[in-house]
Write an enzyme that holds these catalytic residues in place. Structure first.
Site, PDB file in Angstrom:
ATOM      1  N   GLU A 330      -1.098  17.404  10.549  1.00  0.00           N
ATOM      2  CA  GLU A 330      -0.438  16.462   9.273  1.00  0.00           C
ATOM      3  C   GLU A 330       0.851  15.418  10.274  1.00  0.00           C
ATOM      4  OE1 GLU A 330      -3.256  17.738   6.377  1.00  0.00           O
ATOM      5  OE2 GLU A 330      -1.779  18.935   8.228  1.00  0.00           O
ATOM      6  N   LYS A 438      -4.545  33.123   7.176  1.00  0.00           N
ATOM      7  CA  LYS A 438      -3.782  33.031   9.313  1.00  0.00           C
ATOM      8  C   LYS A 438      -4.576  34.058  10.223  1.00  0.00           C
ATOM      9  CE  LYS A 438      -0.828  29.226   8.288  1.00  0.00           C
ATOM     10  NZ  LYS A 438       0.826  28.915   9.045  1.00  0.00           N
ATOM     11  N   TRP A 443      -7.265  28.921  10.377  1.00  0.00           N
ATOM     12  CA  TRP A 443      -7.177  29.374   8.819  1.00  0.00           C
ATOM     13  C   TRP A 443      -8.668  29.467   8.087  1.00  0.00           C
ATOM     14  CZ3 TRP A 443      -3.227  25.055   5.970  1.00  0.00           C
ATOM     15  CH2 TRP A 443      -2.667  25.600   6.797  1.00  0.00           C
TER      16      TRP A 443
END
Length: 541
Positions: A330, A438, A443
Site C-alpha cells: 500500500e 511473517k 505473510w
C-alpha cells in the site's frame, strides 16, 4: 495564483527515456528461467520495450487494460514493466507464491486481458486457465527454441512477439494520474486487495528512492535486486536503476546463496536488497566457505525484522552497511529507511546498532503518526506504542474496485502495525494489530489457517501463532482442542490441510491443548497463547 512552469507529466516512460538518453551503454545482466544468461544495454532495453508496446497495441491491448505478468526478475520482465505502463496499460505483477485459488481470484478481479508468464509457470497456469475469465492471450517469455508444448489457448512466443515490430513508437503523453501498475496484497485477512499505482505516484516514489540516504543508488551503482519484481513493486528498484544509470543484475529464478554470491563477485555488485532469510543463508555460506562480499557496500533488508546479529556480522566481518527498511504494498512500497541522521551520528557504536534494529525514519514524501485506538496522536518519545499511520503521494487512498476510502478522517492510512517513534524520528514495530505470521518476508494468515483446521471433524477449536524460526524468522504453530472422544494426530492434521492451503503455509508443528485462552468477548487471546508458548522450540530447530 498558479506557477508558470511547464506542465510536464510525471510518467514512468520518462524514467526509461532518461536511461536510454543519458546512460545508453549501461548494462543489464539477466539469468534466464529457461537456462543461460543474457546481457544488453539500456538502449537495447528501451528499444525492446517500445517493440513490446507496439506488439500489444497490434494485438488489441488498449489504454487501461490490465497486463498481467507472472515472472521472475529478468530483462524481459523489466521490458514489460515499462511497455505495459508506458503505453497506457496497467502492469499487474502477479505473485506466484500465492495459493492457486488466490491467483484465480486476483486475475479475475483485475480483469487481466493478457498474461505474460515465464516458462517455469506454464504447468501452474495450465491448471488455472479454465478458471481465468478475462485473459485472451498467453505470452510465454522465451524464444521459439524454448517454447514448450502446452494446452494453453492463444499462446504466443514472447521473442517472436517483440521482434516482429520495428520499435518506431512514441510513448503517449498521458495524464500523470493515469493508472500505471497493480499489486495485490497477500490476503492475510480475506481475499487479496488490489493497490492501483499511478504514473505520478511511481515517479515521485522513484525520486525519493534516488536520494543518497535511501538506497544508495547512483550512476556508479551495480544493483542486484533479489527482492522479486512481483512482490511489493520490487521496492521501486527497476525504475530507479534506469533513472540513475545503475547497472542491473537480475538473478531470474535463482535465490540460492551459491548463485547470488557468484553474481556478487563476478558482476561486482555494490548494492543489493532482499528479505532477511536470503541474507541468513548468505552469511552461513560466506562463513562456511571463508568467502568475502567483493565490492558490496550496502545491503537493504525489509519484509520482516532484521536480527541484530545479522546487522553486526555484515558490518564487522564484511564491511557491508545494513539498512533496515519498512514498507508495504500500500506504500508503493517504501515508507522508512534506517540510514543515519545527524543526531544518530553522534551516538556510540552500540547505540547506533540499537537504532539500526528499528525500521528506520520516514523518507521524504511519507508522513507518519502513532495513534491510539481512539484516534488520538501519541508522542514520539520512544515509549508510546500505538497504531502506525502513514500518508503521502504514493500511499493508497482506496483499494482497487472497493468503492470506499481506506483512510481515516484525517487522511491517514492504518498500516495494521503497532509501533512507536523515538526522539530521533526512527520508527519501531512492536507488535501486529492483526496476527499475521511473517515467514521469509511473506505473510501467513493465522485466521485462514485456523478456519481450515476447525473444518476437521475431530477439531473443536484451533489457534495459530508464529513461533521463532532461525531461518524463516517465524513459522506457524497450530494449537488444537479436540472434540470430545476424538483424537487427532499431527500427521492426520497436516494431511487434512494438504491441498487446502499453500504448501509454505503448512504449520511446522501441531500441538493438542485442553483449552485455548479467550478474551472477554470470546475471541482467542493470541497474546496469552503466545505467552503460553514463548519458550516453545519447533521440531528441528
Amino acid at each position: 495564483m498558479l506557477g508558470q512552469m511547464q506542465n510536464w507529466p510525471l510518467l514512468v516512460s520518462k524514467l526509461l527515456e532518461s536511461g536510454e538518453v543519458n546512460h545508453p551503454n549501461r548494462e543489464v545482466f539477466s539469468m534466464l528461467p529457461e537456462g543461460g544468461e543474457f546481457r544488453y544495454t539500456f538502449k537495447d532495453l528501451a528499444l525492446r520495450a517500445r517493440k513490446c508496446a507496439q506488439a500489444m497495441e497490434r494485438l488489441g491491448i488498449e489504454k487501461g487494460d490490465r497486463v498481467a505478468t507472472l515472472a521472475w526478475n529478468t530483462h524481459r520482465h523489466v521490458e514489460l514493466w515499462f511497455a505495459g505502463s508506458g503505453m497506457g496499460g496497467v502492469t499487474h505483477t502477479v505473485n506466484p507464491r500465492l495459493f492457486p485459488e488466490q491467483l484465480i481470484y486476483i486475475m479475475n478481479h483485475a480483469e487481466d486481458k493478457i498474461l505474460f508468464l515465464d516458462v517455469t509457470f506454464v504447468p501452474l497456469i495450465e491448471k488455472l486457465a479454465p478458471m481465468l475469465e478475462t485473459i485472451e492471450h498467453y505470452v510465454i517469455m522465451v524464444g521459439r527454441e524454448h517454447m514448450p508444448e502446452t494446452s494453453l489457448p492463444n499462446v504466443i512466443c514472447y521473442e517472436e512477439f517483440v521482434e516482429a515490430e520495428d520499435g518506431n513508437y512514441e510513448w503517449p503523453q498521458l495524464d500523470e494520474n493515469t493508472a500505471c501498475g497493480l499489486c495485490y496484497t497477500s490476503g492475510t485477512t480475506g481475499n487479496p486487495k488490489g493497490v492501483l499505482y499511478s504514473h505520478r505516484s511511481n515517479f515521485l516514489h522513484t525520486l525519493t528512492v534516488l536520494q543518497k540516504d535511501v538506497l544508495s543508488i547512483g550512476a556508479h551503482t551495480v544493483i542486484l535486486p533479489v527482492v522479486p519484481m512481483f512482490h511489493a513493486n520490487a521496492w521501486g528498484i527497476p525504475y530507479a536503476a534506469l533513472a540513475a544509470g545503475s547497472k542491473l543484475v537480475l538473478n531470474g529464478p535463482h535465490h540460492d546463496p551459491e548463485t547470488l554470491h557468484m553474481l556478487l563477485m563476478r558482476e561486482k555488485v555494490t548494492m543489493t536488497a532482499a528479505v532477511p532469510t536470503v541474507w541468513m543463508q548468505m552469511l552461513r555460506h560466506l562463513k562456511e566457505n571463508d568467502l568475502n562480499c567483493g565490492e558490496l557496500k550496502d545491503v537493504t533488508i525489509g519484509g520482516s525484522a532484521v536480527p541484530r546479529s545479522m546487522i553486526q556480522t555484515f558490518q564487522d566481518d564484511y564491511g557491508v552497511r545494513v539498512n533496515h527498511a519498512w514498507g508495504m504494498t500500500e506504500c508503493s512500497p517504501l515508507g522508512s529507511l534506517g540510514s543515519e541522521n545527524s543526531a544518530v551520528a553522534e551516538l556510540s557504536n552500540e547505540e547506533k546498532l540499537d537504532v539500526q534494529c528499528k525500521q528506520g525514519r520516514p523518507v521524504l514524501g511519507v508522513e507518519m503518526a502513532i495513534k491510539d485506538d481512539d484516534g488520538n496522536h501519541l508522542p514520539w518519545d520512544g515509549k508510546s506504542s500505538g497504531r502506525l499511520m502513514v500518508r503521502g503521494p504514493w500511499i493508497v487512498e482506496s483499494y482497487y474496485r472497493s468503492g470506499e476510502t481506506a483512510l481515516d478522517d484525517e487522511g491517514w492510512f492504518d498500516t495494521g502495525d503497532v509501533s512507536l517513534m523515538d526522539e530521533y524520528g526512527f520508527m519501531q514495530i512492536t507488535d501486529r494489530a492483526k496476527d499475521v505470521i511473517k515467514s521469509g518476508g511473506e505473510w501467513i494468515s493465522s485466521i485462514d489457517l485456523e478456519n481450515e483446521a476447525v473444518g476437521h471433524p475431530g477439531v473443536a477449536e484451533a489457534g495459530v501463532i508464529g513461533v521463532y524460526h532461525p531461518k524463516w524468522d517465524e513459522r506457524p504453530l497450530l494449537c488444537i482442542v479436540e472434540e470430545d472422544g476424538q483424537t487427532v494426530t499431527k500427521e492426520e492434521m497436516l494431511a487434512y490441510l494438504d491441498g487446502k492451503i499453500a504448501k509454505w503455509w503448512m504449520p511446522d508443528d501441531v500441538v493438542t491443548v485442553e483449552e485455548l485462552p479467550h478474551t472477554a468477548t470470546g475471541k482467542i487471546s493470541k497474546k496469552d497463547l503466545r505467552d503460553q508458548f514463548k519458550d516453545y522450540k519447533l521440531p528441528g530447530t
